[in-house]
Structures are given as structure tokens and as C-alpha cells.
Design an enzyme around this catalytic site. Structure first.
Site, PDB file in Angstrom:
ATOM      1  N   HIS A 215      33.844  56.287  13.359  1.00 55.78           N
ATOM      2  CA  HIS A 215      32.955  56.736  14.435  1.00 55.78           C
ATOM      3  C   HIS A 215      31.705  55.854  14.514  1.00 55.78           C
ATOM      4  CE1 HIS A 215      31.178  60.110  16.896  1.00 55.78           C
ATOM      5  NE2 HIS A 215      30.057  59.562  16.470  1.00 55.78           N
ATOM      6  N   GLU A 216      31.056  55.680  13.387  1.00 53.30           N
ATOM      7  CA  GLU A 216      29.776  54.966  13.387  1.00 53.30           C
ATOM      8  C   GLU A 216      29.939  53.466  13.644  1.00 53.30           C
ATOM      9  OE1 GLU A 216      27.211  56.625  13.624  1.00 53.30           O
ATOM     10  OE2 GLU A 216      27.925  58.573  12.921  1.00 53.30           O
TER      11      GLU A 216
ATOM     12  N   HIS B  64      29.736  52.794  17.273  1.00 55.36           N
ATOM     13  CA  HIS B  64      28.360  52.645  17.753  1.00 55.36           C
ATOM     14  C   HIS B  64      27.822  51.248  17.444  1.00 55.36           C
ATOM     15  CE1 HIS B  64      27.856  56.759  18.922  1.00 55.36           C
ATOM     16  NE2 HIS B  64      27.847  57.260  17.713  1.00 55.36           N
TER      17      HIS B  64
ATOM     18  N   HIS C 247      29.219  48.531  19.574  1.00 54.15           N
ATOM     19  CA  HIS C 247      28.636  48.697  20.909  1.00 54.15           C
ATOM     20  C   HIS C 247      27.254  48.037  20.953  1.00 54.15           C
ATOM     21  CE1 HIS C 247      27.861  51.820  24.378  1.00 54.15           C
ATOM     22  NE2 HIS C 247      27.865  50.582  24.814  1.00 54.15           N
TER      23      HIS C 247
END
Length: 636
Positions: free
Chosen positions: A418-419, A422, A425
């Protein structure tokens, strides 16, 4: 030029995942044993390779201290531009470049301070740095309050003509967004006042975590003292009595102060309603969504579609009850493991994630792998004093950073996947655009993180099924459903709670503790159906267990829209992988250059339609179908 977020490690629209009790953070439940948690090393004793490269921001604490001393003077120097922004294009460019430079320095100052406080909450010096950085951020907001009103007072046509100049071309997007919000920017005097009230208006937002994290006592479960740090693990215990004690005692502690909690939350709602009206918005939700051009219909469509598909959740609860062989499923059973936990090393997780993200191309995977290993983006050490939860920090354009604690489980791998979504991105969007182009919003951000989880999970599920490894397949489905429970059950419930709370205050009503408890229990009942036997009073206090999510108004819904957009994007890879890859990478690189709804539309996702939410319910239904199949096989 409003100030970066003060008091946290994630300024300027980068992405944070707060931890605030059950399902309150970006990390999945900690499934390690009490014995494993008994003796944690001090921060100074953890291996360097398990910590992030914070020295890339400031080589030493002394270097940070020097910058903290120098930055206020640089901020104050911005005041010299007051009244001069329209005198010439050179004057406007000079202010914007100088303000951007100062703001970026401030972002790095805030990042370092917040990161230091996160890894060791007992470090008083780190806490002092965080407070000092927050004060400097507030100063930046006050000094630059003149800019927006002054810019809006200029002739728009004249300024648009200036934007063809090389030194102003990158400022077009933010100036256009300022112009479209013209009706909601007040005079310089009023803007300064509205900026000044932010600190006193934040009082209840600071009181709530102080109450929850320092003053509340939650009793024991299975002989272990319940804390904010271990309540998720205890409510997922294989011992049902331990789960019951943990869930009930945690809820009871919040119920004991329910009237104070209700007063704090009602105050927060009234303050946001006041601020919305001060800026001439029709209501608080519009005031929150309008700056990012998100129609209110995005939220209402999400909630309407969610309610229409809650029978999928009802079916899951019944499958879970049968799998656990329980006469009835209670709320303290929703996290109980269906299969024994599987040990996962950090190195193994890196390999899984790198392999799973291969459809995005060699360049993406190479940089992802480097960030997770040699570049030291991740602080995953477990040490005494480290706060709970997980977050990603854009790193002030130095490098992205990830905060988490590695617990050696499938849940830890999921958090890392998940992280890193980020972080990639941040990396790709920052590389594509200069600092003058706005950063991406949380609405953008939650798409990237959930997409990574979904893509890696899909890869692992295929492997597990091909290998006939049923236990691992079930563990992966459990991880998926834990993620869905947090983002696609709890968060829509909180979003509906929040929308109704604001409507009541805006209509001149009140928010008492019984009102809030009944509202929450009713909303949870919609999602539980006949699948979960509820304790309405304890269930209904759920709203009081979330600080960041509800005190940052209209925040929670973005987790549900993020997971929805992510799964519709993933569907596209099954149809045309190459085209889907190009569209998705373009979405990541666009950063905040496009409003989130427009960016997703270019990627093939219409958030004003029910389709993204329906696509995600199709995935959820597929997981429930598979669990039913595997349960039938076990029964035979």
C-alpha cells in the site's frame, strides 16, 4: 499560498495514514504474539538498514536546528512583496519563485520533525522539533495571507497574458484554480483572521487524541493491558474470550467519556460549518470538496451504491461465521483468523511486490525495488516508543519515505504494498512537474496505494491457487477482506455518519452522545444485516474511536473512492494490458496537474458513476464466492 499542514509529517497534500484505534490506520492488525512484543530494542539499537534515510533531508540534527533558526527570516522576507504582485510580470514571478523556495524548505523541515517524532514518541527533543516546525508553518501561513486576495484583485486577463512567459508558465494551474475559487477568497484582512483562527479551532482535534492516547484506560484482555498499540492484535486473537474482552473493554472506555467526546466532535462540526459560511459556501461538504473540484455527487453516489450492495457484506459475515464454526458472529469475531498466520520476511515481501507490479514495466519495478532496499525509503524497524500505524511522506522532493512497523505477517506485506504505491506516485509525479504545479490530493493518492495492493494480491492469489496452497490462498483473501473492511465498510460508514452529522448542525440541530451512538449503530446495522449480532451501545461508540478521520472533515470517504477506482483500473489490465499500463502511469505522473476527477476520467474511471464501486463489489463478491467454495471442500 496557504501554509503546509502544521503538526504532522505529511505536508502539502502528500499522504498520511493515521492510526487511531481499530481500523484507524494504514496498517493492518498486528498479529504478533505478546511474547514477541515483550522486549523491544531502543531506537538507537535497531539495524540501520531497517530505518529510513532521514539524513538525506538533514545530515544532522544540528543542520535541522540551523535551518529552523534561519527559516523564519526567509518567511518574513516574503512580506516585502505585499502590494507589488501586479506591478509587473517580473514582480509576480519573483514572489512566486521565492515563496515556493521557502515553502519547500518548510516542507522538509516539517517532514524531518514529524518523522523523528514518529519513530520515538519518548524523544522529547524530537517532539520539541515537531512543535517548533508547526509554529514556523503557522508563521508562513500568516505572512503569505496577503497573496491570494492581492492576486484576485488583479485583472485576470492581464495576468493570463503574463502566463506565456517562461518564468510564469508553470504557475498557470494554481492561478486558474485560485480564479475559479474567487467567490470564496475573502479580503486580506479576513484571510489573515481566518488563518489566525486555525490554531484555536484545532483545540478539540488535539484534545481528542490526548484523551484517547494518554488518559483513557482500557482494562485488560487475557491478562494483558489493552492499549492503542495492541487492541487490533487482541481483537484478532484466536481466543474468542480474549477478543470479546478486548473489544468490549475498548468500547466501554470510550462510552465512559461519551458526552465529552460528543461535545468535542460537535464543536469541530460547528467550527467547520462556520468556516464554510465565512467563505460563502452553501455547506461544509461543498467547502471541503470544491477546491479540488470534486462534486458532492461523488460522495452521495458512493454511499447510495454502497447501501445497494450491502447484501454482499451480509453474505461474507455468514460465510465467516460458518468458517469459524460459531453459533453467531459477534463484532469481536470479524478479525479472527480463518487459518494459522504465515510468517513473512521483509525480503520476501519485497520480492512479492516487485513481481506483482511487473505489469507496470521494468523501470517502475527497478525504482520500487531500490526504494524498498538500497535507497532506504522505508522505516520498518520495531523499536520501543515507535508510534502505531503507517504513512507515506513525499519527502520534500528529496526522496519518498514510508513509515511502518514490520510484524512478519501477510498484513505487514499488505501495508508495505500500500505505502509503496504512495511513494511511487510521489516519485513519478514530482519528477514530471516543477514545484509550482500543485501536489496530488488524498483523493488521487488512495487510488495509487490501493491499486498496488490489488495488483500484487492478484498475482499472489494466482500463484497460491496454481500451487494448491489453500491455506495461503485463504490468508491472502483474509488480507484482502481486512483491507476491504477498513476501506470499503468502515470508511463508507464513517462518511455517511459525517454527512448526516453536518446536515443536522447546518439545519440548526444538535449532536448529543445518544444521537451519535444511535446514528452509528443504525449505519453499521445496514452493513451487518443478519450476519452479525450487534451490541448497539458498544457498536455505536465507534465514531469516538477515530480522531484524524472525523476531525479532518469529509476525509474518510476518499479511502472508499480510492479502493473503488483502483479496482476498476485493475479490471482494465485484463482487457488490454499495454493500454491500461500507459493510462495508469499517465495518471501517476499527472500528480496534481489535473483535478482528481479529471485525472481518473482520463485513466478510464468515472467517479460520478456507480461503476467503480460496483466493480469493487464484484471483486468482494468473488472473494466471498471462493471462501464458500473452499469451505465446502473442507466440509467434504
Amino acid at each position: 499560498m496557504r501554509a503546509p499542514a502544521a503538526g504532522g509529517p505529511v505536508p502539502l497534500g502528500q499522504t498520511a495514514e493515521p492510526a487511531a484505534g481499530p481500523d484507524g490506520g494504514g496498517s493492518l492488525p498486528d498479529m504478533t504474539t505478546t511474547q514477541q512484543k515483550a522486549a523491544l530494542p531502543s531506537r538507537a539499537d535497531v539495524p540501520r538498514e531497517q530505518t529510513w534515510d532521514i539524513e538525506a533531508l538533514f545530515a544532522t540534527p544540528a543542520a535541522w536546528d540551523a535551518e529552523a533558526q534561519a527559516l523564519p527570516a526567509a518567511i518574513d522576507a516574503l512580506a516585502a512583496h505585499t502590494g507589488k504582485l501586479g506591478s509587473s510580470p517580473e514582480a509576480l514571478a519573483a514572489y512566486l519563485r521565492q515563496a515556493d523556495e521557502v515553502e519547500l524548505r518548510l516542507v522538509r523541515l516539517l517532514s524531518y520533525a514529524g518523522m523523528g517524532a514518529s519513530v520515538d514518541g519518548r524523544d522529547a527533543v524530537a517532539a520539541a522539533r515537531r512543535d517548533q516546525a508547526s509554529t514556523i508553518a503557522a508563521r508562513f501561513g500568516s505572512v503569505t495571507a496577503f497573496a491570494d486576495p492581492e492576486l484576485l484583485a488583479l485583472d485576470e486577463g492581464t495576468v493570463r497574458g503574463w502566463l506565456t512567459r517562461p518564468d510564469l508558465k508553470d504557475d498557470r494551474i494554481r492561478l486558474e484554480r485560485l480564479w475559479r475559487d474567487r467567490a470564496h477568497v475573502r479580503s486580506a484582512e479576513v484571510e489573515e483572521l481566518l488563518g489566525a483562527v486555525q490554531a484555536p479551532f484545532a483545540s478539540e482535534r488535539s484534545i481528542h487524541p490526548a484523551l484517547a492516547n494518554m488518559d483513557l484506560r482500557f482494562g485488560t484482555a487475557g491478562g494483558e493491558t489493552i492499549t492503542q498499540g495492541n487492541v487490533d492484535r487482541l481483537t484478532a486473537s484466536p481466543d474468542r474470550e480474549v477478543r470479546r474482552q478486548a473489544w468490549e473493554n475498548y468500547a466501554d472506555a470510550h462510552l465512559a467519556v461519551k458526552h465529552s467526546q460528543a461535545a468535542m466532535y460537535a464543536t469541530n462540526v460547528r467550527q467547520n460549518v462556520f468556516l464554510a459560511r465565512a467563505r460563502h459556501y452553501p455547506d461544509a461538504i461543498t467547502a471541503t470538496l470544491a477546491p479540488n473540484r470534486i462534486p458532492v455527487g461523488v460522495v452521495t453516489t458512493l454511499l447510495d451504491t454502497y447501501r445497494a450492495h450491502t447484501p454482499t457484506w451480509h453474505r461474507y459475515w455468514n460465510v465467516r461465521r460458518r468458517w469459524l464454526n460459531l453459533p453467531e458472529l459477534r463484532e469481536y469475531d470479524v478479525k479472527a483468523a480463518l487459518v494459522p498466520p504465515r510468517e513473512v520476511s521483509y525480503a520476501q515481501a519485497v520480492e512479492w511486490i516487485a513481481a506483482g507490479m511487473a505489469p507496470l514495466g521494468e523501470d517502475y519495478v527497478r525504482e520500487l525495488r531500490a526504494g524498498l532496499t538500497t535507497e532506504r525509503w522505508v522505516d520498518y524497524a520495531e523499536n520501543d516508543g515507535k508510534r502505531q500505524g503507517a504513512y507515506s511522506n513525499g519527502g520534500g522532493r528529496v526522496k519518498p519515505y514510508i513509515f511502518m512497523t514490520w510484524n512478519g505477517t501477510v498484513a505487514s506485506y499488505s501495508t508495505l504494498a500500500h505505502e509503496i504505491g504512495h511513494s511511487m506516485h510521489s516519485l513519478l509525479s514530482q519528477r514530471e512537474h516543477p514545484y509550482a504545479v500543485p501536489r496530488y490530493t488524498l483523493f488521487h493518492a488512495e487510488v495509487a496505494s490501493n491499486f498496488n495492493q490489488a495488483m500484487v494480491r492478484q498475482s499472489l492469489l494466482k500463484q497460491a491457487r496454481a500451487a494448491g496452497d489453500t491455506d495461503f490462498e485463504v490468508a491472502l483473501i483474509e488480507e484482502a477482506l481486512a483491507n476491504f473492511h477498513r476501506y470499503f465498510f468502515i470508511m463508507p460508514t464513517l462518511a455517511a455518519f459525517e454527512l448526516e452529522s453536518y446536515r443536522r448542525i447546518e439545519a440548526g440541530g444538535t449532536l448529543s452522545a445518544p444521537d451519535l451512538i444511535d446514528l452509528t449503530a443504525d449505519l453499521l446495522q445496514q452493513g451487518y444485516g443478519d450476519g452479525v449480532t450487534m451490541d448497539r451501545e458498544r457498536s455505536g461508540i465507534l465514531w469516538a474511536q477515530f480522531s484524524t478521520h472525523l476531525y479532518a472533515n469529509f476525509y474518510a470517504y476518499q479511502y472508499a473512492t480510492g479502493i473503488s477506482a483502483a479496482h476498476q483500473l485493475l479490471e482494465q489490465f485484463a482487457q488490454d494490458p499495454e493500454a491500461a499500463r500507459e493510462r495508469y502511469l499517465a495518471f501517476l505522473k499527472s500528480g496534481g496537474s489535473l483535478d482528481p476527477i479529471d485525472a481518473l476520467k482520463e485513466a478510464g474511471v468515472d467517479m460520478l458513476s456507480p461503476e467503480p464501486v460496483e466493480a469493487t463489489f464484484r471483486v468482494l463478491a468473488g472473494y466471498v464466492d471462493r471462501l464458500e467454495e473452499l469451505l465446502a471442500q473442507r466440509s467434504n
